[in-house]
Design a protein around this motif. Structure first.
Motif, mmCIF file in Angstrom:
data_model
loop_
_atom_site.group_PDB
_atom_site.id
_atom_site.type_symbol
_atom_site.label_atom_id
_atom_site.label_comp_id
_atom_site.label_asym_id
_atom_site.label_seq_id
_atom_site.Cartn_x
_atom_site.Cartn_y
_atom_site.Cartn_z
ATOM 1 N N LEU A 5 39.712 47.410 37.430
ATOM 2 C CA LEU A 5 39.015 46.518 38.346
ATOM 3 C C LEU A 5 37.869 47.262 39.015
ATOM 4 O O LEU A 5 38.037 48.400 39.443
ATOM 5 N N ILE A 6 36.715 46.612 39.100
ATOM 6 C CA ILE A 6 35.542 47.213 39.735
ATOM 7 C C ILE A 6 35.186 46.372 40.950
ATOM 8 O O ILE A 6 35.092 45.137 40.858
ATOM 9 N N SER A 7 34.984 47.043 42.074
ATOM 10 C CA SER A 7 34.639 46.363 43.318
ATOM 11 C C SER A 7 33.416 47.015 43.940
ATOM 12 O O SER A 7 33.216 48.221 43.812
ATOM 13 N N THR A 8 32.607 46.203 44.615
ATOM 14 C CA THR A 8 31.495 46.765 45.387
ATOM 15 C C THR A 8 31.926 47.012 46.821
ATOM 16 O O THR A 8 31.191 47.598 47.593
ATOM 17 N N GLY A 9 33.108 46.502 47.186
ATOM 18 C CA GLY A 9 33.579 46.631 48.553
ATOM 19 C C GLY A 9 33.011 45.563 49.479
ATOM 20 O O GLY A 9 33.175 45.645 50.690
ATOM 21 N N SER A 10 32.369 44.547 48.914
ATOM 22 C CA SER A 10 31.759 43.514 49.756
ATOM 23 C C SER A 10 32.825 42.632 50.393
ATOM 24 O O SER A 10 33.939 42.487 49.878
ATOM 25 N N ASP A 11 32.454 42.027 51.512
ATOM 26 C CA ASP A 11 33.354 41.098 52.194
ATOM 27 C C ASP A 11 33.701 39.913 51.307
ATOM 28 O O ASP A 11 34.800 39.390 51.381
ATOM 29 N N PHE A 12 32.739 39.471 50.466
ATOM 30 C CA PHE A 12 32.997 38.342 49.578
ATOM 31 C C PHE A 12 34.232 38.614 48.719
ATOM 32 O O PHE A 12 35.096 37.761 48.574
ATOM 33 N N GLU A 13 34.288 39.801 48.137
ATOM 34 C CA GLU A 13 35.387 40.141 47.233
ATOM 35 C C GLU A 13 36.724 40.168 47.965
ATOM 36 O O GLU A 13 37.729 39.696 47.438
ATOM 37 N N THR A 14 36.726 40.701 49.176
ATOM 38 C CA THR A 14 37.951 40.767 49.962
ATOM 39 C C THR A 14 38.410 39.379 50.384
ATOM 40 O O THR A 14 39.575 39.019 50.204
ATOM 41 N N LYS A 15 37.499 38.588 50.913
ATOM 42 C CA LYS A 15 37.851 37.252 51.419
ATOM 43 C C LYS A 15 38.336 36.329 50.311
ATOM 44 O O LYS A 15 39.233 35.515 50.527
ATOM 45 N N MET A 16 37.730 36.419 49.131
ATOM 46 C CA MET A 16 38.062 35.491 48.049
ATOM 47 C C MET A 16 38.996 36.097 47.002
ATOM 48 O O MET A 16 39.289 35.450 45.995
ATOM 49 N N ALA A 17 39.419 37.336 47.207
ATOM 50 C CA ALA A 17 40.388 37.997 46.331
ATOM 51 C C ALA A 17 39.949 38.022 44.872
ATOM 52 O O ALA A 17 40.605 37.494 43.983
ATOM 53 N N TYR A 18 38.790 38.632 44.641
ATOM 54 C CA TYR A 18 38.317 38.792 43.265
ATOM 55 C C TYR A 18 37.676 40.154 43.091
ATOM 56 O O TYR A 18 37.392 40.851 44.070
ATOM 57 N N SER A 19 37.449 40.532 41.851
ATOM 58 C CA SER A 19 36.783 41.792 41.525
ATOM 59 C C SER A 19 35.363 41.497 41.083
ATOM 60 O O SER A 19 35.091 40.469 40.461
ATOM 61 N N ARG A 20 34.465 42.406 41.358
ATOM 62 C CA ARG A 20 33.076 42.264 40.881
ATOM 63 C C ARG A 20 33.072 42.227 39.361
ATOM 64 O O ARG A 20 32.322 41.499 38.742
ATOM 65 N N ALA A 21 33.958 43.035 38.759
ATOM 66 C CA ALA A 21 34.096 43.021 37.301
ATOM 67 C C ALA A 21 35.513 43.449 36.932
ATOM 68 O O ALA A 21 36.181 44.150 37.689
ATOM 69 N N VAL A 22 35.912 43.005 35.757
ATOM 70 C CA VAL A 22 37.177 43.439 35.174
ATOM 71 C C VAL A 22 36.850 44.011 33.798
ATOM 72 O O VAL A 22 36.157 43.370 33.003
ATOM 73 N N VAL A 23 37.331 45.222 33.570
ATOM 74 C CA VAL A 23 37.159 45.871 32.269
ATOM 75 C C VAL A 23 38.512 45.822 31.572
ATOM 76 O O VAL A 23 39.521 46.265 32.126
ATOM 77 N N GLN A 24 38.517 45.259 30.387
ATOM 78 C CA GLN A 24 39.729 45.213 29.564
ATOM 79 C C GLN A 24 39.355 45.754 28.197
ATOM 80 O O GLN A 24 38.575 45.134 27.470
ATOM 81 N N ASP A 25 39.892 46.937 27.884
ATOM 82 C CA ASP A 25 39.541 47.620 26.647
ATOM 83 C C ASP A 25 38.014 47.783 26.605
ATOM 84 O O ASP A 25 37.462 48.364 27.517
ATOM 85 N N ASN A 26 37.328 47.259 25.594
ATOM 86 C CA ASN A 26 35.867 47.403 25.522
ATOM 87 C C ASN A 26 35.118 46.200 26.094
ATOM 88 O O ASN A 26 33.898 46.138 26.013
ATOM 89 N N TRP A 27 35.842 45.253 26.662
ATOM 90 C CA TRP A 27 35.217 44.064 27.250
ATOM 91 C C TRP A 27 34.968 44.275 28.736
ATOM 92 O O TRP A 27 35.806 44.843 29.434
ATOM 93 N N VAL A 28 33.838 43.762 29.217
ATOM 94 C CA VAL A 28 33.517 43.795 30.641
ATOM 95 C C VAL A 28 33.177 42.375 31.063
ATOM 96 O O VAL A 28 32.263 41.754 30.515
ATOM 97 N N PHE A 29 33.931 41.857 32.026
ATOM 98 C CA PHE A 29 33.728 40.509 32.550
ATOM 99 C C PHE A 29 33.185 40.638 33.967
ATOM 100 O O PHE A 29 33.914 41.060 34.872
ATOM 101 N N VAL A 30 31.901 40.322 34.143
ATOM 102 C CA VAL A 30 31.265 40.449 35.446
ATOM 103 C C VAL A 30 31.282 39.087 36.130
ATOM 104 O O VAL A 30 30.816 38.090 35.567
ATOM 105 N N SER A 31 31.808 39.057 37.332
ATOM 106 C CA SER A 31 31.877 37.815 38.105
ATOM 107 C C SER A 31 30.486 37.266 38.370
ATOM 108 O O SER A 31 29.487 37.997 38.305
ATOM 109 N N GLY A 32 30.439 35.985 38.729
ATOM 110 C CA GLY A 32 29.181 35.384 39.138
ATOM 111 C C GLY A 32 28.538 36.241 40.218
ATOM 112 O O GLY A 32 29.186 36.614 41.193
ATOM 113 N N THR A 33 27.287 36.581 40.013
ATOM 114 C CA THR A 33 26.575 37.512 40.880
ATOM 115 C C THR A 33 25.333 36.820 41.424
ATOM 116 O O THR A 33 24.573 36.225 40.670
#
Length: 129
Positions: A5-33
């Motif tokens: 799990l990758i986080s920027t540490g922003s309040d948005f991520e904490t309040k809404m309980a999500y990660s900026r990105a999730v890396v699974q094996d060679n895949w990277v899923f970047v949240s709406g930015t």
């Protein structure tokens, strides 16, 4: 390889309980930015400037995931005002001109009326990295 799990540490991520990105094996899923400048939490009122900031934020997130913009295989653009999209084309070509990912544009309301665009990407890291 597992999940990272990758986080920027922003309040948005904490309040809404999500990660900026999730890396699974060679895949990277970047949240709406969005176009917030995370250094000072400012946001321009210009859609083109916001688009560039979105892609800077995404590029920084991909680097933390050991990936690059050239690894992006899918992109989703979300704009409250569809007529703004064409204004963004030069910036999109600047960042995705070589990768040419599969793309979708959706017209929808965003979480804050200051936001004029949100961009989500999926990347597949090169096996050579």
């Amino acid at each position: 390889m597992g999940k990272k799990l990758i986080s920027t540490g922003s309040d948005f991520e904490t309040k809404m309980a999500y990660s900026r990105a999730v890396v699974q094996d060679n895949w990277v899923f970047v949240s709406g930015t969005t176009g917030y400048n995370y250094d000072d939490m400012s946001i321009s009122d210009d859609v083109v400037t916001q688009t560039e900031q979105c892609l800077i934020n995404i590029k920084n997130t991909l680097e933390r995931a050991e990936a690059e913009l050239s690894d992006v295989v899918r992109v989703t653009y979300i704009l409250p005002n569809g007529s703004d999209f064409e204004k963004c084309f030069p910036i999109l070509r600047k960042y995705f001109g070589e990768a040419k990912p599969a793309a979708t544009m959706i017209i929808a309301g965003l979480a804050d009326e200051k936001m004029k665009i949100e961009i989500q990407v999926t990347a597949l890291k090169s096996q050579n990295k």
